[in-house]
Design a protein around this motif. Structure first.
Motif, PDB file in Angstrom:
ATOM      1  N   GLU A  37     -84.226 133.273  18.416  1.00  0.00           N
ATOM      2  CA  GLU A  37     -85.505 133.787  17.928  1.00  0.00           C
ATOM      3  C   GLU A  37     -85.992 134.952  18.784  1.00  0.00           C
ATOM      4  O   GLU A  37     -86.491 135.942  18.260  1.00  0.00           O
ATOM      5  N   GLN A  38     -85.840 134.816  20.090  1.00  0.00           N
ATOM      6  CA  GLN A  38     -86.209 135.916  20.978  1.00  0.00           C
ATOM      7  C   GLN A  38     -85.390 137.168  20.660  1.00  0.00           C
ATOM      8  O   GLN A  38     -85.925 138.274  20.629  1.00  0.00           O
ATOM      9  N   GLY A  39     -84.107 137.001  20.445  1.00  0.00           N
ATOM     10  CA  GLY A  39     -83.241 138.132  20.131  1.00  0.00           C
ATOM     11  C   GLY A  39     -83.631 138.818  18.830  1.00  0.00           C
ATOM     12  O   GLY A  39     -83.684 140.047  18.757  1.00  0.00           O
ATOM     13  N   TRP A  40     -83.907 138.027  17.789  1.00  0.00           N
ATOM     14  CA  TRP A  40     -84.345 138.607  16.524  1.00  0.00           C
ATOM     15  C   TRP A  40     -85.678 139.320  16.697  1.00  0.00           C
ATOM     16  O   TRP A  40     -85.910 140.388  16.109  1.00  0.00           O
ATOM     17  N   GLY A  41     -86.565 138.736  17.476  1.00  0.00           N
ATOM     18  CA  GLY A  41     -87.860 139.382  17.730  1.00  0.00           C
ATOM     19  C   GLY A  41     -87.693 140.710  18.437  1.00  0.00           C
ATOM     20  O   GLY A  41     -88.320 141.711  18.060  1.00  0.00           O
ATOM     21  N   ARG A  42     -86.834 140.733  19.444  1.00  0.00           N
ATOM     22  CA  ARG A  42     -86.569 142.000  20.137  1.00  0.00           C
ATOM     23  C   ARG A  42     -85.976 143.035  19.185  1.00  0.00           C
ATOM     24  O   ARG A  42     -86.337 144.204  19.220  1.00  0.00           O
ATOM     25  N   GLY A  43     -85.047 142.602  18.350  1.00  0.00           N
ATOM     26  CA  GLY A  43     -84.409 143.528  17.413  1.00  0.00           C
ATOM     27  C   GLY A  43     -85.397 144.115  16.409  1.00  0.00           C
ATOM     28  O   GLY A  43     -85.377 145.313  16.141  1.00  0.00           O
ATOM     29  N   LEU A  44     -86.258 143.264  15.856  1.00  0.00           N
ATOM     30  CA  LEU A  44     -87.241 143.753  14.889  1.00  0.00           C
ATOM     31  C   LEU A  44     -88.265 144.666  15.545  1.00  0.00           C
ATOM     32  O   LEU A  44     -88.669 145.686  14.958  1.00  0.00           O
ATOM     33  N   MET A  45     -88.684 144.333  16.765  1.00  0.00           N
ATOM     34  CA  MET A  45     -89.617 145.214  17.469  1.00  0.00           C
ATOM     35  C   MET A  45     -88.947 146.541  17.828  1.00  0.00           C
ATOM     36  O   MET A  45     -89.583 147.600  17.789  1.00  0.00           O
ATOM     37  N   ALA A  46     -87.668 146.509  18.159  1.00  0.00           N
ATOM     38  CA  ALA A  46     -86.945 147.750  18.448  1.00  0.00           C
ATOM     39  C   ALA A  46     -86.828 148.610  17.194  1.00  0.00           C
ATOM     40  O   ALA A  46     -86.967 149.838  17.255  1.00  0.00           O
ATOM     41  N   ALA A  47     -86.583 147.983  16.040  1.00  0.00           N
ATOM     42  CA  ALA A  47     -86.516 148.739  14.779  1.00  0.00           C
ATOM     43  C   ALA A  47     -87.860 149.395  14.482  1.00  0.00           C
ATOM     44  O   ALA A  47     -87.916 150.563  14.072  1.00  0.00           O
ATOM     45  N   ALA A  48     -88.950 148.662  14.688  1.00  0.00           N
ATOM     46  CA  ALA A  48     -90.282 149.232  14.468  1.00  0.00           C
ATOM     47  C   ALA A  48     -90.541 150.377  15.451  1.00  0.00           C
ATOM     48  O   ALA A  48     -91.097 151.411  15.067  1.00  0.00           O
ATOM     49  N   ALA A  49     -90.119 150.214  16.699  1.00  0.00           N
ATOM     50  CA  ALA A  49     -90.312 151.269  17.693  1.00  0.00           C
ATOM     51  C   ALA A  49     -89.513 152.519  17.331  1.00  0.00           C
ATOM     52  O   ALA A  49     -89.995 153.641  17.519  1.00  0.00           O
ATOM     53  N   LEU A  50     -88.320 152.343  16.809  1.00  0.00           N
ATOM     54  CA  LEU A  50     -87.525 153.502  16.379  1.00  0.00           C
ATOM     55  C   LEU A  50     -88.198 154.235  15.225  1.00  0.00           C
ATOM     56  O   LEU A  50     -88.203 155.473  15.189  1.00  0.00           O
ATOM     57  N   ILE A  51     -88.770 153.486  14.303  1.00  0.00           N
ATOM     58  CA  ILE A  51     -89.503 154.127  13.203  1.00  0.00           C
ATOM     59  C   ILE A  51     -90.710 154.882  13.748  1.00  0.00           C
ATOM     60  O   ILE A  51     -90.998 156.011  13.334  1.00  0.00           O
ATOM     61  N   TRP A  52     -91.422 154.295  14.700  1.00  0.00           N
ATOM     62  CA  TRP A  52     -92.582 154.972  15.292  1.00  0.00           C
ATOM     63  C   TRP A  52     -92.168 156.234  16.035  1.00  0.00           C
ATOM     64  O   TRP A  52     -92.870 157.244  15.995  1.00  0.00           O
ATOM     65  N   LEU A  53     -91.043 156.178  16.729  1.00  0.00           N
ATOM     66  CA  LEU A  53     -90.557 157.373  17.424  1.00  0.00           C
ATOM     67  C   LEU A  53     -90.193 158.472  16.428  1.00  0.00           C
ATOM     68  O   LEU A  53     -90.459 159.658  16.681  1.00  0.00           O
ATOM     69  N   TRP A  54     -89.569 158.106  15.317  1.00  0.00           N
ATOM     70  CA  TRP A  54     -89.226 159.095  14.292  1.00  0.00           C
ATOM     71  C   TRP A  54     -90.496 159.719  13.690  1.00  0.00           C
ATOM     72  O   TRP A  54     -90.577 160.925  13.489  1.00  0.00           O
ATOM     73  N   ILE A  55     -91.512 158.895  13.433  1.00  0.00           N
ATOM     74  CA  ILE A  55     -92.781 159.409  12.906  1.00  0.00           C
ATOM     75  C   ILE A  55     -93.431 160.343  13.924  1.00  0.00           C
ATOM     76  O   ILE A  55     -93.947 161.413  13.567  1.00  0.00           O
ATOM     77  N   ALA A  56     -93.397 159.970  15.188  1.00  0.00           N
ATOM     78  CA  ALA A  56     -93.960 160.832  16.233  1.00  0.00           C
ATOM     79  C   ALA A  56     -93.218 162.162  16.287  1.00  0.00           C
ATOM     80  O   ALA A  56     -93.833 163.222  16.427  1.00  0.00           O
ATOM     81  N   TYR A  57     -91.908 162.123  16.156  1.00  0.00           N
ATOM     82  CA  TYR A  57     -91.124 163.357  16.141  1.00  0.00           C
ATOM     83  C   TYR A  57     -91.536 164.244  14.966  1.00  0.00           C
ATOM     84  O   TYR A  57     -91.702 165.453  15.116  1.00  0.00           O
ATOM     85  N   LEU A  58     -91.698 163.635  13.800  1.00  0.00           N
ATOM     86  CA  LEU A  58     -92.085 164.409  12.620  1.00  0.00           C
ATOM     87  C   LEU A  58     -93.468 165.031  12.767  1.00  0.00           C
ATOM     88  O   LEU A  58     -93.721 166.125  12.262  1.00  0.00           O
ATOM     89  N   LEU A  59     -94.364 164.346  13.465  1.00  0.00           N
ATOM     90  CA  LEU A  59     -95.726 164.847  13.595  1.00  0.00           C
ATOM     91  C   LEU A  59     -95.923 165.823  14.753  1.00  0.00           C
ATOM     92  O   LEU A  59     -96.743 166.729  14.667  1.00  0.00           O
ATOM     93  N   ILE A  60     -95.161 165.662  15.834  1.00  0.00           N
ATOM     94  CA  ILE A  60     -95.441 166.411  17.057  1.00  0.00           C
ATOM     95  C   ILE A  60     -94.664 167.720  17.162  1.00  0.00           C
ATOM     96  O   ILE A  60     -95.215 168.741  17.570  1.00  0.00           O
ATOM     97  N   PHE A  61     -93.402 167.726  16.791  1.00  0.00           N
ATOM     98  CA  PHE A  61     -92.568 168.899  17.049  1.00  0.00           C
ATOM     99  C   PHE A  61     -92.631 169.918  15.908  1.00  0.00           C
ATOM    100  O   PHE A  61     -92.664 169.548  14.738  1.00  0.00           O
TER     101      PHE A  61
END
Length: 134
Positions: free
Chosen positions: A19-43
């Motif tokens: 469960e911890q591993g799945w939680g880390r994976g899902l949070m990492a996927a969300a963080a990657l999406i947030w980083l992509w959105i930040a890239y689209l907005l900032i650069f």
């Protein structure tokens, strides 16, 4: 502890770590999406219309500043090509996709962590109860 209890304890720990591993994976996927959105907005970026036209350099959406005193929209200032290249719809869709991933990941990670801590606590209490008091 008998063998059935040991098997159950081991399976409980494995399930908690999974469960911890799945939680880390899902949070990492969300963080990657947030980083992509930040890239689209900032650069800043360039927008090309086709092979014959020259690409247009566009400002970032987040740091768009109008030199005039009154507020002008990004579309009016940067142009329709820049506005169409970084449309809000995919950015908001990515954000909406990431929210359930982040919430579910946080819940799974918290559940797995609390289960792991509970097992460690119960094991330590059993060990302390098994020792003789001085």
């Amino acid at each position: 502890m008998n063998s059935l209890a040991q098997i159950y304890d081991r399976e409980f720990r494995v399930r908690a770590l999974r469960e911890q591993g799945w939680g880390r994976g899902l949070m990492a996927a969300a963080a990657l999406i947030w980083l992509w959105i930040a890239y689209l907005l900032i650069f800043p970026f360039s927008a090309g219309q086709g092979s014959n036209s020259k690409p247009v350099e566009c400002e970032s959406r987040a740091f768009h500043q109008d030199s005039r005193k009154y507020a002008v929209s990004y579309r009016a200032d940067a142009g329709e090509r820049c506005d169409a290249e970084r449309d809000w719809a995919p950015i908001l869709a990515g954000l909406l996709l990431s929210l359930p991933l982040a919430a579910l990941g946080t819940g799974l990670y918290a559940t797995g962590t609390s289960a792991t801590r509970t097992v460690a606590y119960a094991t330590e209490i059993a060990r302390l109860n098994a020792t003789k008091e001085i």
